[in-house]
Design an enzyme around this catalytic site. Structure first.
Site, PDB file in Angstrom:
ATOM      1  N   GLU A  13       0.843  -1.190   0.000  1.00  0.00           N
ATOM      2  CA  GLU A  13       0.000   0.000   0.000  1.00  0.00           C
ATOM      3  C   GLU A  13       0.883   1.246   0.000  1.00  0.00           C
ATOM      4  O   GLU A  13       0.436   2.336   0.322  1.00  0.00           O
ATOM      5  CB  GLU A  13      -0.989  -0.010   1.156  1.00  0.00           C
ATOM      6  CG  GLU A  13      -0.390  -0.202   2.524  1.00  0.00           C
ATOM      7  CD  GLU A  13      -1.438  -0.177   3.609  1.00  0.00           C
ATOM      8  OE1 GLU A  13      -2.169   0.808   3.687  1.00  0.00           O
ATOM      9  OE2 GLU A  13      -1.518  -1.156   4.372  1.00  0.00           O
TER      10      GLU A  13
ATOM     11  N   CYS B 265      -3.398  -3.588   4.554  1.00  0.00           N
ATOM     12  CA  CYS B 265      -2.474  -4.612   5.087  1.00  0.00           C
ATOM     13  C   CYS B 265      -2.874  -6.029   4.706  1.00  0.00           C
ATOM     14  O   CYS B 265      -2.080  -6.962   4.798  1.00  0.00           O
ATOM     15  CB  CYS B 265      -2.408  -4.526   6.605  1.00  0.00           C
ATOM     16  SG  CYS B 265      -1.950  -2.907   7.183  1.00  0.00           S
TER      17      CYS B 265
ATOM     18  N   HIS C  49      -2.202  -9.700  12.418  1.00  0.00           N
ATOM     19  CA  HIS C  49      -1.646  -8.463  11.869  1.00  0.00           C
ATOM     20  C   HIS C  49      -1.325  -7.566  13.074  1.00  0.00           C
ATOM     21  O   HIS C  49      -2.154  -7.387  13.965  1.00  0.00           O
ATOM     22  CB  HIS C  49      -2.674  -7.784  10.950  1.00  0.00           C
ATOM     23  CG  HIS C  49      -2.296  -6.371  10.638  1.00  0.00           C
ATOM     24  ND1 HIS C  49      -1.089  -6.049  10.069  1.00  0.00           N
ATOM     25  CD2 HIS C  49      -2.934  -5.189  10.870  1.00  0.00           C
ATOM     26  CE1 HIS C  49      -1.002  -4.736   9.938  1.00  0.00           C
ATOM     27  NE2 HIS C  49      -2.111  -4.192  10.426  1.00  0.00           N
TER      28      HIS C  49
HETATM   29  P1  HMG Z   1      -2.981   7.093  21.632  1.00  0.00           P
HETATM   30  O1  HMG Z   1      -4.257   7.859  21.785  1.00  0.00           O
HETATM   31  O2  HMG Z   1      -1.746   7.899  21.576  1.00  0.00           O
HETATM   32  O3  HMG Z   1      -2.741   6.066  22.795  1.00  0.00           O
HETATM   33  O4  HMG Z   1      -3.144   6.205  20.303  1.00  0.00           O
HETATM   34  P2  HMG Z   1      -3.627   5.711  24.065  1.00  0.00           P
HETATM   35  O5  HMG Z   1      -3.848   6.903  24.909  1.00  0.00           O
HETATM   36  O6  HMG Z   1      -4.824   4.931  23.628  1.00  0.00           O
HETATM   37  O7  HMG Z   1      -2.615   4.744  24.791  1.00  0.00           O
HETATM   38  C1  HMG Z   1      -2.214   3.535  24.220  1.00  0.00           C
HETATM   39  C2  HMG Z   1      -2.088   2.500  25.336  1.00  0.00           C
HETATM   40  O8  HMG Z   1      -0.988   2.878  26.163  1.00  0.00           O
HETATM   41  C3  HMG Z   1      -3.300   2.439  26.262  1.00  0.00           C
HETATM   42  O9  HMG Z   1      -3.474   1.078  26.604  1.00  0.00           O
HETATM   43  C4  HMG Z   1      -2.845   3.210  27.486  1.00  0.00           C
HETATM   44  O10 HMG Z   1      -3.499   2.829  28.701  1.00  0.00           O
HETATM   45  C5  HMG Z   1      -1.382   2.819  27.540  1.00  0.00           C
HETATM   46  P3  HMG Z   1      -4.836   0.293  26.211  1.00  0.00           P
HETATM   47  O11 HMG Z   1      -5.936   1.008  26.887  1.00  0.00           O
HETATM   48  O12 HMG Z   1      -4.969   0.396  24.709  1.00  0.00           O
HETATM   49  O13 HMG Z   1      -4.594  -1.099  26.683  1.00  0.00           O
HETATM   50  N1  HMG Z   1      -0.513   3.757  28.280  1.00  0.00           N
HETATM   51  C6  HMG Z   1       0.491   3.367  29.060  1.00  0.00           C
HETATM   52  N2  HMG Z   1       0.951   2.135  29.393  1.00  0.00           N
HETATM   53  C7  HMG Z   1       2.043   2.071  30.207  1.00  0.00           C
HETATM   54  N3  HMG Z   1       2.675   3.166  30.718  1.00  0.00           N
HETATM   55  C8  HMG Z   1       2.228   4.399  30.414  1.00  0.00           C
HETATM   56  C9  HMG Z   1       1.097   4.535  29.559  1.00  0.00           C
HETATM   57  N4  HMG Z   1       0.433   5.592  29.049  1.00  0.00           N
HETATM   58  C10 HMG Z   1      -0.561   5.101  28.264  1.00  0.00           C
HETATM   59  N5  HMG Z   1       2.854   5.468  30.909  1.00  0.00           N
HETATM   60  C11 HMG Z   1      -3.109   4.456  18.690  1.00  0.00           C
HETATM   61  C12 HMG Z   1      -2.764   4.854  20.126  1.00  0.00           C
HETATM   62  C13 HMG Z   1      -2.729   3.023  18.467  1.00  0.00           C
HETATM   63  C14 HMG Z   1      -4.635   4.650  18.483  1.00  0.00           C
HETATM   64  C15 HMG Z   1      -2.321   5.401  17.711  1.00  0.00           C
HETATM   65  O14 HMG Z   1      -0.954   5.156  17.832  1.00  0.00           O
HETATM   66  C16 HMG Z   1      -2.729   5.251  16.261  1.00  0.00           C
HETATM   67  O15 HMG Z   1      -3.669   5.924  15.811  1.00  0.00           O
HETATM   68  N6  HMG Z   1      -2.027   4.379  15.452  1.00  0.00           N
HETATM   69  C17 HMG Z   1      -2.323   4.162  14.047  1.00  0.00           C
HETATM   70  C18 HMG Z   1      -3.590   3.344  13.843  1.00  0.00           C
HETATM   71  C19 HMG Z   1      -3.434   1.896  14.222  1.00  0.00           C
HETATM   72  O16 HMG Z   1      -2.343   1.387  14.378  1.00  0.00           O
HETATM   73  N7  HMG Z   1      -4.586   1.193  14.307  1.00  0.00           N
HETATM   74  C20 HMG Z   1      -4.598  -0.212  14.620  1.00  0.00           C
HETATM   75  C21 HMG Z   1      -5.799  -0.943  14.048  1.00  0.00           C
HETATM   76  S1  HMG Z   1      -6.027  -0.619  12.307  1.00  0.00           S
HETATM   77  C22 HMG Z   1      -4.833  -1.629  11.525  1.00  0.00           C
HETATM   78  O17 HMG Z   1      -4.261  -2.466  12.136  1.00  0.00           O
HETATM   79  C23 HMG Z   1      -4.568  -1.364  10.083  1.00  0.00           C
HETATM   80  C24 HMG Z   1      -3.283  -0.623   9.766  1.00  0.00           C
HETATM   81  O18 HMG Z   1      -2.172  -1.468   9.950  1.00  0.00           O
HETATM   82  C25 HMG Z   1      -3.319  -0.076   8.344  1.00  0.00           C
HETATM   83  C26 HMG Z   1      -3.707  -0.979   7.191  1.00  0.00           C
HETATM   84  O19 HMG Z   1      -4.532  -1.870   7.265  1.00  0.00           O
HETATM   85  O20 HMG Z   1      -3.219  -0.684   6.104  1.00  0.00           O
HETATM   86  C27 HMG Z   1      -3.091   0.566  10.681  1.00  0.00           C
END
Ligand code: HMG
Length: 399
Positions: free
Chosen positions: A78, A110, A232
Site C-alpha cells: 500500500e 495490510c 496483523h
Molecule cells: P494514543 O491515543 O496515543 O494512545 O493512540 P492511548 O492513549 O490509547 O494509549 C495507548 C495504550 O498505552 C493504552 O493502553 C494506554 O493505557 C497505555 P490500552 O488502553 O490500549 O490497553 N498507556 C500506558 N501504558 C504504560 N505506561 C504508560 C502509559 N500511558 C498510556 N505510561 C493508537 C494509540 C494506536 C490509536 C495510535 O498510535 C494510532 O492511531 N495508530 C495508528 C492506527 C493503528 O495502528 N490502528 C490499529 C488498528 S487498524 C490496523 O491495524 C490497520 C493498519 O495497519 C493499516 C492498514 O490496514 O493498512 C493501521
C-alpha cells in the site's frame, strides 16, 4: 496441501528507539514500550523504498531455488510507487528472474498480502510443479507529532508458495468480513496515512469477530485445536487485544499463558508496523524464535486491512520446518541495525523525491544488496551493491 515453502524478511539498516521519540514528545516511554508494546521502529533511509526492501527479502528466500519453476511474482503493497506499473517488475529485474515469470500487484491495505498468498495457493494447486513468489513490502508513515507516529515502521517479507511446502501447510477453510469504513486511508496526494486510531482498533476487532465466525461456519479449526495464533500487528499490543477478544468469542476459560503469543511478537516489537508484511513477520518470528517443537501445530492467523477487510485462516506446521528457516540471519539483521538520533529520523522523514521528474541522485546510505540511486526523466533508477553481485551469483549459480 499447498502452503508456505520458504519465508524471509528484510528491514532497513536504521531504527529509532521508542525512548528517543518518547523523550522528544515529553511522553513516558512506558506508553510506547508497554502501552502499545513497541521498543523500536525501522526507518528507511532516502535510498530505500518498497522495491529495494522487497528485492532484499526475496534474495534470501530464493537462495538455492531453481528460478525456472517460479512462474508468478505477486507483489502486495500500500506504499505503491507507480499508478500503473507493478513494483514487482523492478524486483523481477533486480533479481534476474526469468521472463516467463508473470508479475502483478495487489492492494487492499495490510490484508493484500493474504489475498496475494491465496492467489498463489490457487495457482500452485492447479500447477503443482510451479512455485509462486509472494512479496509484501511497505513503509508505514504517519504525520510527525500525530498519535500514529509511534506506530510507524518499514520492511518486506518474501514467501515462496508451493504445492509441497517445507514450512506451513495453509488449510482451505477461511472466513472473511468486508465493510466500507474510513478508519485508515491514504489519498493519492498524501505521503502519510490518515487515521481515526481508536475507531481503527474497534474495526479491527469487529472484523476479527465476523471473520472468525465465518471461518467457523466454513469448517475451520475450532479454537481448542489451535495451539498458536498470529495477528496483523500495527503494534504488538494489538495482538493481545485481538487474542483477548478471540478467547471471549470462543468462551475459552483456560488460563492464558503469555508464551502462546510472545515468541511471535518478538520481531515486530523491534520493527513496528510493516502493513502488508506484518502478519507474516509474526509467523516468521513464531517459527524461528519458539524453542518448543511446533511440528503439526495448528496456527490461527488473522489478517486485517483497513477500509476494511478481515480474513481468518489457519495453517499447520510441517515436520522438519526448523531446518528451512533463516532465524540466525534474521536475528543478526535486527541486531546489526544503526540507531538514529531524533534529528536523523526527522531528516530521513523529510527527504522527498522531486515530483517534476528532474534528474536527481540520492546520497548512499547503509542498505542491503539494492538501493534507489535516483530519478531520471520521471523514472526510478535502482542500483545493485557490490555485495549483491555475489548474492546473485549464488542465486543463479544454484539453478
Ligand atoms: P494514543 O491515543 O496515543 O494512545 O493512540 P492511548 O492513549 O490509547 O494509549 C495507548 C495504550 O498505552 C493504552 O493502553 C494506554 O493505557 C497505555 P490500552 O488502553 O490500549 O490497553 N498507556 C500506558 N501504558 C504504560 N505506561 C504508560 C502509559 N500511558 C498510556 N505510561 C493508537 C494509540 C494506536 C490509536 C495510535 O498510535 C494510532 O492511531 N495508530 C495508528 C492506527 C493503528 O495502528 N490502528 C490499529 C488498528 S487498524 C490496523 O491495524 C490497520 C493498519 O495497519 C493499516 C492498514 O490496514 O493498512 C493501521
Amino acid at each position: 496441501m499447498p502452503g508456505i515453502d520458504r519465508l524471509s524478511f528484510y528491514v532497513p539498516k536504521y531504527y529509532l528507539d521508542m525512548k528517543t521519540l518518547a523523550s522528544e514528545r515529553g511522553i513516558d516511554p512506558g506508553k510506547f514500550y508497554i502501552g502499545i508494546g513497541q521498543e523500536a521502529m525501522s526507518i528507511s533511509p532516502p535510498d530505500e523504498d518498497v522495491v529495494t526492501m522487497a528485492a532484499n527479502a526475496a534474495l534470501q528466500c530464493l537462495e538455492g531455488e531453481d528460478n525456472q519453476t517460479i512462474r508468478s511474482l505477486i507483489f502486495a503493497t500500500e506504499s505503491g510507487i507507480d499508478q500503473s506499473k507493478a513494483a514487482g517488475i523492478y524486483v523481477h529485474s533486480l533479481l534476474g528472474l526469468p521472463s516467463t515469470c508473470q508479475v502483478f500487484e495487489v492492494k487492499q491495505a495490510c490484508c493484500s498480502s493474504t489475498m496475494a498468498l491465496y492467489a498463489a495457493l490457487d495457482r500452485v494447486a492447479r500447477r503443482p510443479e510451479q512455485k509462486v513468489l509472494v512479496i509484501a513490502s511497505d513503509i508505514a508513515r504517519y504525520g510527525i507529532g500525530t498519535a500514529g507516529e509511534p506506530t510507524q515502521g518499514a520492511g518486506a517479507v518474501a514467501m515462496l508458495v508451493s504445492a509441497k511446502p517445507r514450512l506451513v501447510d495453509i488449510m482451505p477453510q477461511s472466513g472473511s468480513f468486508t465493510e466500507d469504513v474510513m478508519d485508515f486511508w491514504r489519498p493519492n496526494y498524501l505521503d502519510e496515512a490518515l487515521v481515526d486510531g481508536k475507531f481503527s482498533i474497534r474495526m479491527y476487532l469487529k472484523a476479527l469477530t465476523h471473520a472468525w465466525n465465518d471461518f467457523q461456519n466454513d469448517g475451520g479449526a475450532p479454537f481448542a485445536e489451535l495451539s498458536r495464533f498470529c495477528y496483523h500487528q500495527p503494534f504488538t499490543k494489538m495482538a493481545h487485544k485481538a487474542h483477548r477478544a478471540l478467547r471471549n468469542l470462543a468462551n475459552d476459560d483456560q488460563e492464558f499463558h503469555n508464551s502462546i503469543l510472545e515468541t511471535g511478537l518478538r520481531y515486530n516489537r523491534r520493527i513496528g508496523n510493516t502493513y502488508t508484511a506484518s502478519l507474516y513477520i509474526n509467523l516468521c518470528s513464531l517459527l524461528e524464535q519458539e524453542k518448543d517443537d511446533l511440528t503439526h501445530d495448528k496456527v490461527g492467523m488473522f489478517s486485517y486491512g483497513s477500509g476494511c477487510v478481515g480474513t481468518y485462516f489457519h495453517g499447520a506446521v510441517r515436520p522438519g520446518y526448523h531446518k528451512h528457516h533463516f532465524g540466525d540471519i534474521h536475528e543478526a539483521m535486527l541486531d546489526d541495525r544503526i540507531e538514529l538520533t531524533y534529528d536523523e529520523y526527522t531528516s530521513f522523514y523529510e527527504h522527498q523525491l522531486p515530483i517534476d521528474g528532474s534528474a536527481y541522485s540520492i546520497d548512499a546510505y547503509e542498505t542491503g544488496a539494492f538501493r534507489l540511486a535516483g530519478i531520471q526523466e520521471h523514472q526510478r533508477c535502482y542500483e545493485r551493491s557490490a555485495a549483491c553481485a555475489a548474492a546473485l551469483k549464488k542465486l543463479h549459480g544454484a539453478a
